[in-house]
Design a protein around this motif. Structure first.
Motif, mmCIF file in Angstrom:
data_model
loop_
_atom_site.group_PDB
_atom_site.id
_atom_site.type_symbol
_atom_site.label_atom_id
_atom_site.label_comp_id
_atom_site.label_asym_id
_atom_site.label_seq_id
_atom_site.Cartn_x
_atom_site.Cartn_y
_atom_site.Cartn_z
ATOM 1 N N GLY A 62 17.016 3.630 14.119
ATOM 2 C CA GLY A 62 16.743 2.745 12.994
ATOM 3 C C GLY A 62 17.861 1.795 12.645
ATOM 4 N N ARG A 63 18.994 1.865 13.346
ATOM 5 C CA ARG A 63 20.141 1.007 13.045
ATOM 6 C C ARG A 63 20.224 -0.124 14.068
ATOM 7 N NH1 ARG A 63 22.206 6.266 12.114
ATOM 8 N NH2 ARG A 63 22.831 6.582 9.940
ATOM 9 N N THR A 64 20.411 -1.344 13.571
ATOM 10 C CA THR A 64 20.475 -2.513 14.437
ATOM 11 C C THR A 64 21.774 -2.503 15.234
ATOM 12 O OG1 THR A 64 19.148 -3.779 12.884
ATOM 13 C CG2 THR A 64 20.430 -5.029 14.488
ATOM 14 N N LEU A 65 21.652 -2.794 16.545
ATOM 15 C CA LEU A 65 22.829 -2.871 17.409
ATOM 16 C C LEU A 65 23.163 -4.324 17.747
ATOM 17 C CD1 LEU A 65 22.093 0.118 19.826
ATOM 18 C CD2 LEU A 65 23.649 0.051 17.876
ATOM 19 N N PHE A 66 22.282 -4.973 18.496
ATOM 20 C CA PHE A 66 22.518 -6.356 18.896
ATOM 21 C C PHE A 66 21.198 -6.966 19.310
ATOM 22 C CE2 PHE A 66 23.876 -3.366 22.240
ATOM 23 C CZ PHE A 66 22.916 -3.594 23.201
ATOM 24 N N GLN A 67 21.240 -8.248 19.652
ATOM 25 C CA GLN A 67 20.054 -8.975 20.089
ATOM 26 C C GLN A 67 20.212 -9.390 21.547
ATOM 27 O OE1 GLN A 67 20.363 -11.929 16.833
ATOM 28 N NE2 GLN A 67 18.223 -11.480 16.405
ATOM 29 N N VAL A 68 19.124 -9.299 22.286
ATOM 30 C CA VAL A 68 19.130 -9.680 23.695
ATOM 31 C C VAL A 68 18.199 -10.876 23.885
ATOM 32 C CG1 VAL A 68 19.668 -7.353 24.494
ATOM 33 C CG2 VAL A 68 17.280 -8.040 24.206
ATOM 34 N N THR A 69 18.375 -11.568 24.989
ATOM 35 C CA THR A 69 17.572 -12.744 25.284
ATOM 36 C C THR A 69 16.777 -12.522 26.568
ATOM 37 O OG1 THR A 69 19.375 -13.762 26.533
ATOM 38 C CG2 THR A 69 19.245 -14.257 24.194
ATOM 39 N N GLY A 70 15.852 -13.420 26.820
ATOM 40 C CA GLY A 70 15.043 -13.359 28.037
ATOM 41 C C GLY A 70 14.491 -14.718 28.367
ATOM 42 N N ASP A 71 13.852 -14.815 29.534
ATOM 43 C CA ASP A 71 13.287 -16.094 29.946
ATOM 44 C C ASP A 71 12.169 -16.527 29.008
ATOM 45 O OD1 ASP A 71 15.055 -16.113 32.032
ATOM 46 O OD2 ASP A 71 13.626 -15.236 33.465
ATOM 47 N N ASP A 72 11.432 -15.565 28.480
ATOM 48 C CA ASP A 72 10.408 -15.868 27.489
ATOM 49 C C ASP A 72 10.381 -14.725 26.488
ATOM 50 O OD1 ASP A 72 8.927 -13.747 28.685
ATOM 51 O OD2 ASP A 72 8.066 -15.174 30.120
ATOM 52 N N ALA A 73 9.475 -14.828 25.514
ATOM 53 C CA ALA A 73 9.446 -13.839 24.443
ATOM 54 C C ALA A 73 9.080 -12.453 24.961
ATOM 55 C CB ALA A 73 8.463 -14.286 23.356
ATOM 56 N N GLN A 74 8.111 -12.372 25.881
ATOM 57 C CA GLN A 74 7.668 -11.066 26.376
ATOM 58 C C GLN A 74 8.762 -10.393 27.183
ATOM 59 O OE1 GLN A 74 4.758 -9.545 25.575
ATOM 60 N NE2 GLN A 74 5.739 -7.783 26.570
ATOM 61 N N LYS A 75 9.437 -11.137 28.048
ATOM 62 C CA LYS A 75 10.509 -10.540 28.844
ATOM 63 C C LYS A 75 11.668 -10.090 27.962
ATOM 64 C CE LYS A 75 9.534 -12.997 33.175
ATOM 65 N NZ LYS A 75 10.072 -13.922 34.202
ATOM 66 N N ALA A 76 11.984 -10.869 26.929
ATOM 67 C CA ALA A 76 13.060 -10.472 26.026
ATOM 68 C C ALA A 76 12.701 -9.188 25.284
ATOM 69 C CB ALA A 76 13.350 -11.599 25.031
ATOM 70 N N GLN A 77 11.439 -9.062 24.828
ATOM 71 C CA GLN A 77 11.024 -7.846 24.132
ATOM 72 C C GLN A 77 11.019 -6.646 25.069
ATOM 73 O OE1 GLN A 77 10.328 -7.689 20.700
ATOM 74 N NE2 GLN A 77 10.531 -5.515 21.223
ATOM 75 N N ASP A 78 10.553 -6.831 26.306
ATOM 76 C CA ASP A 78 10.578 -5.729 27.280
ATOM 77 C C ASP A 78 12.005 -5.279 27.560
ATOM 78 O OD1 ASP A 78 7.848 -5.923 27.374
ATOM 79 O OD2 ASP A 78 7.812 -7.131 29.222
ATOM 80 N N ARG A 79 12.898 -6.223 27.622
ATOM 81 C CA ARG A 79 14.303 -5.874 27.879
ATOM 82 C C ARG A 79 14.884 -5.074 26.715
ATOM 83 N NH1 ARG A 79 19.322 -10.123 28.102
ATOM 84 N NH2 ARG A 79 20.910 -8.699 28.961
ATOM 85 N N ALA A 80 14.585 -5.468 25.477
ATOM 86 C CA ALA A 80 15.083 -4.738 24.307
ATOM 87 C C ALA A 80 14.483 -3.328 24.254
ATOM 88 C CB ALA A 80 14.756 -5.501 23.030
ATOM 89 N N ASP A 81 13.186 -3.187 24.561
ATOM 90 C CA ASP A 81 12.564 -1.857 24.561
ATOM 91 C C ASP A 81 13.191 -0.960 25.623
ATOM 92 O OD1 ASP A 81 10.945 -2.780 22.558
ATOM 93 O OD2 ASP A 81 9.250 -3.249 23.888
ATOM 94 N N LEU A 82 13.485 -1.506 26.798
ATOM 95 C CA LEU A 82 14.082 -0.714 27.859
ATOM 96 C C LEU A 82 15.475 -0.228 27.473
ATOM 97 C CD1 LEU A 82 13.993 0.409 30.741
ATOM 98 C CD2 LEU A 82 14.844 -1.805 31.556
#
Length: 534
Positions: A62-82
């Protein structure tokens, strides 16, 4: 100034009281004041509810760490979930009584940096991640690694059997510190502001609740809500408000140095300086205008830091502005009229003016209203838009108009010589008030019962009344010494002569003044006349 000192002391007290709190617990998520002229980045960008963020957040327990980026929104979200799944897995595989998983960094191809947790790959910091933060790859990797070490250490501590007892003890300490700080705020508010200071005390309890909710895993959603939704905007508003208050104070000091305020008492020499009064008036208006501009800029800065889309806000505010403009037409007219009054220099603070049927001294002049104090002590307020004609009695110079009524058989040439010599004598005694020798107008009117002699004396602005009164006193004394009698001005009095043989009028019936038996008798005046002899 008292308010600024109060806030500074309270903020120092808060810093001292919560100095022992862990930095990770006291840090307001997403709160970062940007350096200029770099881009403003305070957290995830504001997007429509149906759009996915381009920089999703990686969180642990539940604690925020950092933000990641991706080529598009879906890839960025998949990367954060992984990344989140890998962190949870590493934490579960670590025994409860062991040290937290180790965080290491290794160089990767293409000048990237790979971060590992417990010897397993976690995330690779790419050039896109660095470009999103405006930093180098090494700097971003170091920040992410430091954040991971803190969050993993905290998560591991929360898994210990004795953590709940420690958290309760720390909660009691925080509550005690909050009570002490609120007592200090209460005393300071009573001393500096003469009020209890409930707003600052509420802020202290909000901050205490924010820190306490970070101690327990079950209260993490509330902790995030307090941080992002409450404390972060409040903190930004406090910082911007203190900065705006400080700038306003400096502006007031600067403008008072350029436009000194009008003192309560002025010497006769100072009263001749029309520029001094004008500077005082312009100074008060400049202070109000400058402070308003500062606070308007502060509001825009605060909204942009909080993350409000100013473009959309201004677009929507256009229609609202039209509606407000139509509803405040009178206020706009007042502001325009106030600017015209200042530019034309029609009058200023301290001037004696006639506006409509009122006459008095101008006490307040701003862009919206003008206030004058009349001789009865009443404060009369005029909206600037209705001031179309003004008679200024103290602009550049004034004039004393002295009229004396003498009997018809008076030696007029002798009386005029006495008036002129008396005026010249007063000029020698009051050179600081009288600007020029008196002007003799001579015989101004010849009536059936008296003759009016008139003399004009040019004076400094505001001195016409005392000069007129002093001249009247001295002329009366000089005429008495020369044996010249002064009389009241001649007036006509209409007296109705009623034939006693006629019947008396009934109650409520007035006697006609146009009766054939009516005539005018000299020497009497209206309702104050004495009964005439019949």
């Amino acid at each position: 100034m008292r308010l600024i000192r109060y806030f500074v002391i309270v903020l120092l007290g808060l810093a001292w009281a919560f100095a022992g709190v862990a930095p990770s617990a006291a840090q307001i998520p997403g709160f970062k004041i940007p350096g200029l002229p770099s881009a403003v980045t305070l957290g995830p960008p504001a997007l429509p509810s149906n759009a996915k963020p381009q920089k999703p957040v990686v969180a642990l327990a539940g604690r925020t760490l950092f933000q990641v980026t991706g080529d598009d929104a879906q890839k960025a979200q998949d990367r954060a979930d992984l990344v989140g799944l890998r962190l949870d897995s590493a934490l579960r595989e670590t025994p409860t009584d062991a040290a937290p998983p180790a965080v290491t960094m290794q160089a990767a191809p293409n000048d990237e940096v790979a971060i590992q947790v417990a010897g397993k790959p976690l995330v690779t910091v790419s050039a896109a991640d660095a470009a999103a933060k405006g930093e180098t790859v090494d700097q971003v990797a170091s920040e992410w690694a430091a954040m991971l070490e803190r969050r993993l250490d905290q998560a591991q501590r929360e898994r210990q059997p004795h953590y709940l007892r420690e958290a309760l003890i720390e909660t009691a300490q925080i509550v005690g510190m909050a009570i002490l700080v609120n007592l200090l705020i209460w005393r300071l508010a009573r001393r500096f502001l003469d009020r209890p200071g409930w707003a600052m005390q509420s802020l202290v309890w909000l901050f205490a609740a924010f820190v306490i909710t970070d101690l327990f895993p079950l209260t993490q959603p509330l902790h995030s809500l307090l941080g992002h939704g409450v404390l972060r905007p409040i903190s930004i508003l406090i910082i911007v408000s203190l900065a705006a208050a400080g700038l306003s104070r400096l502006l007031r000091l600067f403008l008072r140095h350029i436009f000194p305020p009008l003192p309560e008492t002025l010497s006769p020499g100072e009263r001749t300086e029309r520029t001094f009064r004008r500077r005082a008036t312009l100074g008060s208006v400049a202070v109000v205008t400058g402070v308003s501009v500062i606070w308007a800029i502060a509001a825009v800065v605060a909204l942009s830091w909080i993350g409000v889309n100013l473009a959309a806000l201004l677009a929507s505010a256009g229609l609202i502005g039209v509606a407000i403009g139509l509803a405040t037409q009178d206020t706009t007219k007042d502001l325009v009229a106030g600017v015209n009054i200042l530019i034309d220099d029609r009058f200023g603070v301290g001037d004696v003016v006639d506006i409509k049927e009122f006459s008095g001294t101008v006490e307040v002049l701003n862009l919206r209203v003008t206030q004058i104090r009349d001789v009865k002590g009443r404060l009369v307020t005029f909206p600037n838009r209705i001031i179309d004609a003004v008679a200024n009695q103290t602009l550049r110079w004034a004039q004393a108009d002295v009229q004396i009524n003498v009997q018809p058989d008076t030696d007029l040439r002798e009386a005029l010589k006495i008036m002129e010599s008396t005026g010249n004598a007063l000029l020698e005694e009051w050179p600081e008030r009288i600007l020029a020798p008196p002007t003799m107008l001579g015989v101004d009117a010849i009536n059936a019962g008296d003759i009016t002699l008139r003399m004009l004396v040019r004076t400094l602005p505001g001195d016409q009344s005392p000069v007129t009164r002093e001249l009247r006193l001295r002329l009366k004394e000089a005429f008495d010494a020369a044996g010249i009698a002064t009389i009241a001005p001649y007036t006509n009095t209409r007296v109705t002569l009623v034939d006693a043989r006629q019947s008396a009028p009934t109650e409520g019936q007035a006697v006609s003044e146009n009766s054939s038996n009516s005539e005018e008798l000299p020497g009497q005046s209206g309702n104050n006349s004495h009964p005439a002899a019949v």
